[in-house]
Design an enzyme around this catalytic site. Sequence first.
Site, PDB file in Angstrom:
ATOM      1  N   TRP A   1      57.224  65.244  58.856  1.00 27.25           N
ATOM      2  CA  TRP A   1      55.949  65.370  58.129  1.00 27.25           C
ATOM      3  C   TRP A   1      54.950  66.228  58.898  1.00 27.25           C
ATOM      4  O   TRP A   1      53.939  66.646  58.365  1.00 27.25           O
ATOM      5  CB  TRP A   1      55.336  63.981  57.893  1.00 27.25           C
ATOM      6  CG  TRP A   1      54.754  63.325  59.130  1.00 27.25           C
ATOM      7  CD1 TRP A   1      55.362  63.195  60.353  1.00 27.25           C
ATOM      8  CD2 TRP A   1      53.464  62.741  59.278  1.00 27.25           C
ATOM      9  NE1 TRP A   1      54.528  62.538  61.241  1.00 27.25           N
ATOM     10  CE2 TRP A   1      53.364  62.241  60.601  1.00 27.25           C
ATOM     11  CE3 TRP A   1      52.382  62.560  58.418  1.00 27.25           C
ATOM     12  CZ2 TRP A   1      52.222  61.598  61.090  1.00 27.25           C
ATOM     13  CZ3 TRP A   1      51.252  61.918  58.903  1.00 27.25           C
ATOM     14  CH2 TRP A   1      51.177  61.444  60.227  1.00 27.25           C
TER      15      TRP A   1
ATOM     16  N   GLU B   1      54.000  54.657  64.772  1.00 29.64           N
ATOM     17  CA  GLU B   1      55.379  54.217  65.021  1.00 29.64           C
ATOM     18  C   GLU B   1      55.461  53.014  65.955  1.00 29.64           C
ATOM     19  O   GLU B   1      56.555  52.611  66.344  1.00 29.64           O
ATOM     20  CB  GLU B   1      56.199  55.399  65.544  1.00 29.64           C
ATOM     21  CG  GLU B   1      56.306  56.487  64.490  1.00 29.64           C
ATOM     22  CD  GLU B   1      57.048  57.732  64.944  1.00 29.64           C
ATOM     23  OE1 GLU B   1      57.183  57.936  66.169  1.00 29.64           O
ATOM     24  OE2 GLU B   1      57.474  58.505  64.065  1.00 29.64           O
TER      25      GLU B   1
ATOM     26  N   GLN C   1      49.426  56.303  67.315  1.00 28.18           N
ATOM     27  CA  GLN C   1      48.746  57.497  66.811  1.00 28.18           C
ATOM     28  C   GLN C   1      47.852  57.150  65.628  1.00 28.18           C
ATOM     29  O   GLN C   1      47.958  56.058  65.076  1.00 28.18           O
ATOM     30  CB  GLN C   1      49.798  58.513  66.370  1.00 28.18           C
ATOM     31  CG  GLN C   1      50.675  58.031  65.234  1.00 28.18           C
ATOM     32  CD  GLN C   1      52.022  58.737  65.196  1.00 28.18           C
ATOM     33  OE1 GLN C   1      52.993  58.245  65.742  1.00 28.18           O
ATOM     34  NE2 GLN C   1      52.061  59.889  64.554  1.00 28.18           N
TER      35      GLN C   1
HETATM   36  O1  IFM Z   1      56.560  63.162  63.315  1.00 33.21           O
HETATM   37  C1  IFM Z   1      56.243  62.787  64.599  1.00 33.21           C
HETATM   38  C2  IFM Z   1      55.809  61.343  64.582  1.00 33.21           C
HETATM   39  O2  IFM Z   1      54.645  61.180  63.812  1.00 33.21           O
HETATM   40  C3  IFM Z   1      55.552  60.842  65.975  1.00 33.21           C
HETATM   41  N1  IFM Z   1      56.769  60.996  66.753  1.00 33.21           N
HETATM   42  C4  IFM Z   1      57.193  62.379  66.841  1.00 33.21           C
HETATM   43  C5  IFM Z   1      57.453  62.978  65.492  1.00 33.21           C
HETATM   44  C6  IFM Z   1      57.816  64.455  65.633  1.00 33.21           C
HETATM   45  O3  IFM Z   1      56.737  65.185  66.127  1.00 33.21           O
END
Ligand code: IFM
Length: 761
Positions: A356, A483, A594
Amino acid sequence: MSSQWVYEIRDLDLDNPSCLVNETIFHNANGYIGVRSNFEEGYPENYDTIRGSYINGFYDIAKMPQAEKLCGLIEEKQTMLNVADPQTIRLKINGEVFSMFEGTVEESSRSLDMARGITGRRVVWTSTKGHKIQVLVRRMTSFKLLPLFTIEYEIRALNFSGDLCFISEHNGDVRNYCNPNDPRVAGESFVHLKGRMMETPAPGESMMVMDTVSSRLSVCTYVKNICSVPAKMTCHANDYHVSWEIGTSIQQGQTVTLTKYTIYTDSVRYKDCCAGARRAMEEALSVPLQQWYDWQKDYLDVFWNQSALDIEGDDDLALAVRYNLYQLIQSAGRDKYGNMAAKGLSGEGYEGHYFWDTEMYMQPFFTLTNPDISRNLIDFRYEILDAARENARILGHKKGALYPWRTISGKECSGYFPSGSAQYHIDGDIAYAVVAYYLATLDFDYIAQKGAEIVFETARLWMDAGNFHKGRFLINAVTGPDEYTCIVNNNYYTNACAQYNLHWAVRFWELLEEAGQLAPVAEKIGLTREEILGFEQAEKAMYLPYDEELGINPQDDSFLQKEKWDIANTPKDHFPLLLHYHPLYIYRFQVCKQADTVLAHFIFEDAQDLETIRRSFAYYETVTTHDSSLSTCIYSIVASKLGEREKAYQYFGDSAKLDLFNLHHNTKDGIHTANMGGNYMAVVYGFGGLRLKEDGLHLAPYLPGPWKAYTFKVHYRGRNIKVCVDENKTTVLLESGDAVPLWIYGKETVLENTLEFSAQQ
Ligand code: IFM
């Protein structure tokens, strides 16, 4: 030491970690190919190096066995391949081998010239026997001829005359990098390419065709070495490794140059990749190299003219922002077969997968400055729409399309579904990007041909993933952007995304109907008015969690029930948490990797009042680690929106130099492209207050404290608009195109020529 357009480092640190980081920082890419910036002559044997060249969208399939074979879990993944390596040029002067790790390095530097699109390396070196040379290397991946990569390797004899020998290699015996201890790169390394053809058609030339082991793709690399003076060429070739020994002599003060052309072609784009490579090589050699440099500059003149973001008052930061934008144009795919990987084409982190990141972080830059590239990124999503439909079926949905969380050619490649496939918001993100493209361009034909179909199919998915309960539409068992909080009910961001997606599905239906263009797409996918009514009901009934007591939007139904992670007392070396704690342990805490709800409050700002956004921001600040590089830029934007200017600047500064300073300690695996796009957004959406809405373009610029001025440009509905902000005023200039309505500082006006506003808004 760097100028405005050149990022340069001098007196190179030659320790292993610094060499690895510089391989990434100075890589060359053009959206099709990417070549890491390895020292041509190599490193000491005990050094770790990621010597890589990559092709966007070129992959093999690797096994990913699941220990417990639950229904629908994937057992294989696509992985971007490291293809044949043309980088090696070894050098001997009077029999002595040039190495940065022997003899004496008197001077050394590396540079990236962002106006010319060329990287450089300069070394003044004295051998153990006292022979002194200057080595100048220029590298380019051509923006005009995408398969072309060139190395110009120039030697100047400073204090001797004697023998000179280049050993120029073309090596098909390559593997991907792996690190079994880091989930952000591949855990194992396999041989993915098998040689099918190798020939040396003429002195200094070699051509190889390699086939992938499982994906049935082929790649051709065609190399040609040209020496600027007469030289004897001797070939040593075996097992997909060709080495041309190019012997000559050099006089004191003389310069001798080896120019190495490499062409990469692949069977995804070329019916016959050998024929394609021959044609491209012929084209490459039909004009002098200088002409390719000139065209490179022309390309970048146009690019910077459309998208420059100039900052006065902090030169280092201005350069870092320019570096970030340059990486975006290096990384974006130029056709429907390639998108933008999380690491661009600079390294193997996340195995070349598209996430994304594209739609929510990188594409906004192109939507505002270069809509052709933005459309191209949507073309890619359209191309894999059938695969997304299939993915939805695998996950049990009878209707709609569910885009894979990470992929190269359309299949889901996420091996850990709680923080992978469960991130259904990717559907809403892709729909959001289609709508943003439409709002920026009003390219309705494109919506009729492709965009609406994506928005309809993703809207359908929500209807199947969610359900009405007691008058509300709920979406259970999904993961939001954060995440560290997985498989939850009613993630605020996801529900807000779904609501927007459903809204625009209804809107596109209406617009297509009005334009008499509905039938082709509705008939193609069997979409009915009843379904649209269902979309409308779900949109209206969408449940967006709100906590009365705190006056904030909780991240999901259970988030606020959890204990807060003690971020302040967690040892610094235990971040990122994902590398130090079992995921389940993390999931039981209130801790965000995040921006999640905070991102929703930027993207869907009209869904909540300002005070809810303010309280939520203050709350999430205390529980967010920013372990993901996608985070601080969003916090910066929302801080700007809330008028917290110092904070906005602080968050922005944290993200601007992330790769240049290796702040996440993994730049060796590639650049953080989403962070770079987010950094752009922190200026244009954050300080500039830009929003694309159905009622028009909104701007609310302010000047962040330490700056004297900044300027950015947007291409909006066929017009070129320039925004300049300095200590005294904000100027909005219509550079080309017809007058256009505009919202500035919340007031509607018309931009006919130039508008000026006092600075203190
Ligand atoms: O898509 C991201 C995710 O939001 C956080 N981990 C890394 C991924 C790739 O950049």
